[in-house]
Scaffold this active site. Structure first.
Site, mmCIF file in Angstrom:
data_model
loop_
_atom_site.group_PDB
_atom_site.id
_atom_site.type_symbol
_atom_site.label_atom_id
_atom_site.label_comp_id
_atom_site.label_asym_id
_atom_site.label_seq_id
_atom_site.Cartn_x
_atom_site.Cartn_y
_atom_site.Cartn_z
ATOM 1 N N ARG A 16 0.819 -1.216 0.000
ATOM 2 C CA ARG A 16 0.000 0.000 0.000
ATOM 3 C C ARG A 16 0.848 1.260 0.000
ATOM 4 O O ARG A 16 0.483 2.252 -0.631
ATOM 5 C CB ARG A 16 -0.986 -0.048 1.177
ATOM 6 C CG ARG A 16 -2.061 -1.089 0.888
ATOM 7 C CD ARG A 16 -3.089 -1.295 1.973
ATOM 8 N NE ARG A 16 -4.142 -2.176 1.413
ATOM 9 C CZ ARG A 16 -5.137 -2.721 2.114
ATOM 10 N NH1 ARG A 16 -5.244 -2.475 3.404
ATOM 11 N NH2 ARG A 16 -6.030 -3.486 1.520
ATOM 12 N N HIS A 60 -7.133 -0.167 -6.910
ATOM 13 C CA HIS A 60 -6.418 -1.434 -6.612
ATOM 14 C C HIS A 60 -5.789 -1.425 -5.215
ATOM 15 O O HIS A 60 -5.703 -0.397 -4.577
ATOM 16 C CB HIS A 60 -5.401 -1.788 -7.715
ATOM 17 C CG HIS A 60 -4.242 -0.863 -7.865
ATOM 18 N ND1 HIS A 60 -3.152 -1.176 -8.626
ATOM 19 C CD2 HIS A 60 -3.992 0.367 -7.379
ATOM 20 C CE1 HIS A 60 -2.289 -0.193 -8.594
ATOM 21 N NE2 HIS A 60 -2.773 0.759 -7.852
ATOM 22 N N GLU A 61 -5.417 -2.595 -4.742
ATOM 23 C CA GLU A 61 -4.858 -2.775 -3.392
ATOM 24 C C GLU A 61 -5.794 -2.243 -2.310
ATOM 25 O O GLU A 61 -5.359 -1.650 -1.328
ATOM 26 C CB GLU A 61 -3.482 -2.102 -3.278
ATOM 27 C CG GLU A 61 -2.381 -2.767 -4.064
ATOM 28 C CD GLU A 61 -2.011 -4.138 -3.498
ATOM 29 O OE1 GLU A 61 -2.318 -4.419 -2.339
ATOM 30 O OE2 GLU A 61 -1.424 -4.927 -4.245
ATOM 31 N N GLY A 62 -7.083 -2.455 -2.493
ATOM 32 C CA GLY A 62 -8.071 -1.978 -1.517
ATOM 33 C C GLY A 62 -8.620 -0.633 -1.933
ATOM 34 O O GLY A 62 -7.899 0.351 -1.949
#
Lengths: 608, 608
Positions: free
Chosen positions: A314, A458-460
């Site tokens: 993140r 993306h990535e949450g």
């Protein structure tokens, strides 16, 4: 890139005191000189192998010729140059072939690649993949997979999402069953056969490396043959694209992993993004359908293993967003300095016989430039601060390491979400400064804007980060993470309040912190998640702006102490911009949080 | 389109009382039935000829084959269907072949085309061009050019910008010199030869119509052969692509206007955008280089003529932005209603054996939907309100018409800028609701977002609108326009304060209006434009949010009076969203205005 370098030098050495990292045993061989050498190398490779091809990888999207995914030669060259630089394993131990570089320096140096061409490389996933295996893999798995990822022979993916499940990992249906009676005897790990579809897999298929190491979340059915509902049933597997032996050599057998489709995206087109079919029988292994996968860690603990690396992933996404923001800033700054158009306001501008001025002389253009600087450099400072916490977590005293861990828990949602939102806004301002030219593909800024739009997804997603922040992170360990952060913020306030030029901002930050604290309490006053979390995103926006104001005030303390000059003036102005133009926005965001406003949440579906 | 239609019905008939326009002499033959017939027709054509080809015109960009600009067949079909519908001349007098349709209905009906495919048609410029000629042209110019634009034989352009001048029209260098001694005797108008380059010309070259009527700003040199500096020197010319006789027939001679390049854009790709060379000699007329142009109106009054149609052009841009915003809203609403993913918050969501819910059940998705509804429907109401003012200006009592004119002066910068900014934000939320799918080109929302990014740039950038608003519009005629607007806002407040459900919002709007008034005074307290206008954009943002809050409160009065039902609930919720989540933002924007903050304006160039 020269502006980025001088900004990095200031933030790393004058602000974060990164040179002192060599006082730690792990980094004892390092010094500012070795750090600078890494920065120099990355800057050079990014300039030579990445920047010239950023538009090319946008227009020559990956395509599948029926057998292979075709990428431009430039992508191969860039990836090769990156691997050859040693950056893939820079942070690793000497005995792993690494250089024990602090993560702070690694993150800073990698910034140059994001600035030059964010989508041409895919090192982030390969590193994350290999790092995960170093922690959770067996010795053989480390030797066969991780080491070959660090040396560039193999690359890695993370296969979490499925078409029907998206962010909801508890609903994945990829299943893994033991492969034969001797499945536990395989030297590469307990051997399973996997069947299922994985969506949004970056770098899921290409010819850039000898092999691709997929890390795949899948469920092992219970004795009744059914999948265990929820995330508890999830395990983690290594699924190589091509089968390897226990020495890491390809054995000439393709594993049963097939490309089902390439995603055609709005931006970030230099990176292949795929839908993969595992085990549908296109490439049977030993005459049998099912992708061969090797268990990593213990069964049912797949999600825990996968999330181990989430903080760094993140921070990586946040840094990518920052670099796109700064790329747009530098491009529009250059344009504004060179484009003559219009005349100054007031009497001086009334004389049309005078030549036009350059647009950087217009107040509104300066506003749009300073906003970009304030968003981009502020967010860069935040990412480096978080990277420094990662180093602290790994090499600090037990107490320092634990504090760093907790602070990272609270700051990571901001480090991921804030640049995704505000450096995207910066890219829009960069387009605006270019006028009509910014709307054409003859200038780079429209691509930065398109590329950056991915980072809130993306990535949450933004919504997931916000729920994580207000629903989990500010509450965890009895709110200790939030208290730690408040302590750091108050320490900055106490220093700044001594400096006449900064005292008013210190007070404003103190008030903002109090507002965020009060809103956190008010949100949870009923104890009901539905009340608290209905406005989690506005909460995160306010929290993020408060964190950025703190970062800017802390950076301003270092700038204030520096020698007079244009850079100092610019940093103090960017800080003032943030306090005058941005921080006051938190009131509007927090109002709905404090009121537990249910205007949206309570609206019935048919009323939309 | 059904949702748009019901929203239009409500706004036109229940809110604006548009049916009563038939009490005006000009519209006496009309009724709600005739209005509905127009809306039906446009909805049908848009559904059949526009919507199915919106992605096609994005992927099959216009290209030049060396002789002609090639556009997809769908573009020809859509343009033909539009011309055949009579909408090009709908607002014109019966004797011009029009149907004397109120502009309010025309604007509403054209919305369907913007919703279906914003870039496939280019009717806005053709209508604006022809309307200008009706006001400023000679009888022959009207008959030869305007009427053939209204009937669809010819199309029109507006040629203002030049590559070196952009928004700064005083610096244009296209020159026009009398064409022969008898230049004043030409039946089509005083004949000149033009030389120069024009940039950003939409629909500047294509084969959609028999001919293209360029309206070109150029300067006639003084006796010394030099161009007059500033905007005073600018005159307006008709420059047909192909030469015509006084009966409007093509005479088989190409005029000296050549395509110099197509602009390759981020979006809005269904419309050709060109760089045109006038008079470079590629197509000499009578053996001579120089594009033949016919003077419109008097010399040196070109800009005044051109700006005559600016209000309607800007309302048109605002409406296009609105329709893109609504298109994204409808797409994401549909997606949210059909995509299962995740589980509810709270205890009900803890059971993974329960099937996932559709994402419209998540509070944050509802927030993103309601924001889009609030931005899109609020801005649609504003555009229709402005369109109604245009009708009032043309058919009202002398006092009513003058008030409408002044109100339009003040509201036009908002009608143009506000949807450009906030319906773009709506499109970003539509992407976000789609998650990864929204980032792919398999779903329409990424295109809406790209298309919409143009609207803050063309027809006067955000910065230009803001300077126009704070630098001119709120000051003109001793602030009478602003006072008129305040009077309308106060009238709404007085009505709303009687309704318990709306009273608190009425008070909030009253406070916002007072804040805007105070900030306007504070901005100009020193009388220095450099002080006042340094923060013109934040001022416009706050002004716009206040106007939208007023519009929403006024719409809510009509909704409140309507019968119970989902639509009423939704409109009142969208109003509350705006007052709770959006209006409070104005404090932050106005603070820098009131303080005449010079953080940006005073920063020296080298400090960036």
């Amino acid at each position: 890139m020269a502006i980025l370098r001088s900004t990095l030098d200031f933030l790393l050495y004058d602000w974060l005191n990164a040179a002192s990292l060599n006082e730690r045993e792990r980094f004892a061989d390092h010094s500012r000189e070795t750090f600078d050498a890494v920065l120099d190398t990355c800057e050079r490779i990014a300039r030579e192998k990445y920047a010239p091809f950023n538009r090319l990888v946008d227009t020559q999207e990956p395509h599948f010729d029926g057998e292979k995914v075709i990428l431009p030669q430039a992508t191969l060259d860039a990836n090769r140059a990156y691997a050859e630089s040693g950056m893939l394993s820079a942070a690793q131990d000497y005995e792993e072939g690494g250089m024990q570089l602090p993560y702070t320096i690694e993150a800073a140096a990698n910034g140059f690649f994001g600035l030059a061409s964010v989508s041409i490389g895919s090192s982030l996933l390969t590193k994350g993949n290999a790092n995960l295996l170093l922690v959770h893999g067996t010795e053989t798995q480390k030797a066969v997979f991780a080491r070959n990822e660090f040396n560039g022979r193999f690359s890695g993916t993370m296969c979490l999402s499925e078409p029907q499940a998206g962010s909801s990992l508890s609903d994945i249906t990829t299943r893994a069953v033991p492969d034969g009676a001797d499945f536990e005897a395989d030297p590469l790990g307990a051997r399973y056969r996997l069947k299922g579809n994985k969506m949004w897999i970056s770098a899921g298929e290409h010819e850039l490396t000898e092999n691709i190491v997929h890390l795949v979340l899948a469920k092992v059915p219970g004795p009744d043959g059914k999948l265990i509902p929820g995330t508890r049933g999830i395990s983690l597997f290594i699924v190589p694209k091509k089968m390897v032996d226990a020495q890491g050599q390809l054995i000439g057998v393709r594993n049963d992993v097939a490309l089902a489709g390439l995603n055609h995206k709005l931006g970030w087109r230099g990176t292949t993004n795929t839908l993969l079919n595992f085990g549908e029988g296109k490439f049977p292994v030993n005459g049998e359908a099912g992708a061969v996968g090797y268990l990593v860690g213990r069964p049912h603990e797949g999600l825990r293993c996968m999330f181990h690396m989430m903080n760094e992933a993140r921070i990586g996404v946040g840094t990518a967003a920052v670099m796109l923001g700064l790329a747009g800033y530098y491009a529009s700054l250059d344009y504004a300095k060179n484009r003559p158009q219009g005349r100054p306001m007031g009497p001086a501008g009334k004389d049309p016989t005078q030549p036009p001025v350059r647009i950087i002389e217009h107040a509104d253009v300066k506003r749009m430039l300073l906003a970009q600087k304030s968003y981009g450099e502020g967010a860069l400072a935040l990412e480096l601060y978080c990277a420094r916490l990662v180093d602290e977590q790994h090499t600090g005293t037990p107490e320092g390491a634990d504090d760093a861990r907790l602070l990272l828990e609270v700051l990571t949602p901001i480090a991921k979400s804030w640049p995704s939102e505000w450096c995207l806004e910066a890219n829009s301002l960069a387009i605006q400064i270019h006028g009509g030219y910014g709307y054409t593909r003859d200038f780079p800024v429209e691509q930065y804007w398109r590329d950056n739009r991915l980072n809130m997804i993306h990535e949450g997603t933004h919504g997931i980060q916000a729920t994580d922040l207000l629903g989990r992170k500010v509450l965890m360990e009895n709110g200790k993470g939030l208290q730690l952060l408040a302590g750091r913020i108050n320490a900055t306030i106490e220093r700044a309040i001594q400096v006449p030029e900064l005292a008013a901002h210190a007070n404003a930050l103190g008030q903002a912190l109090a507002q965020v604290g009060a809103a956190t309490k008010a949100a949870w006053a009923t104890g009901e998640p539905t009340d608290a979390l209905a406005n989690a995103v506005p909460y995160m926006q306010a929290f993020g702006h408060t964190v950025l104001a703190w970062i800017w005030l802390d950076v301003a303390l270092a700038a204030h102490a520096a020698a007079d000059g244009a850079a100092r003036t610019g940093r103090l102005a960017a800080m003032r911009f943030f306090f005058h133009y941005e921080l006051p926005k938190i009131g509007a965001w927090l109002q709905v949080v404090s009121n537990r406003d249910q205007t949206c949440a309570a609206l019935p579906e048919e009323a939309f």
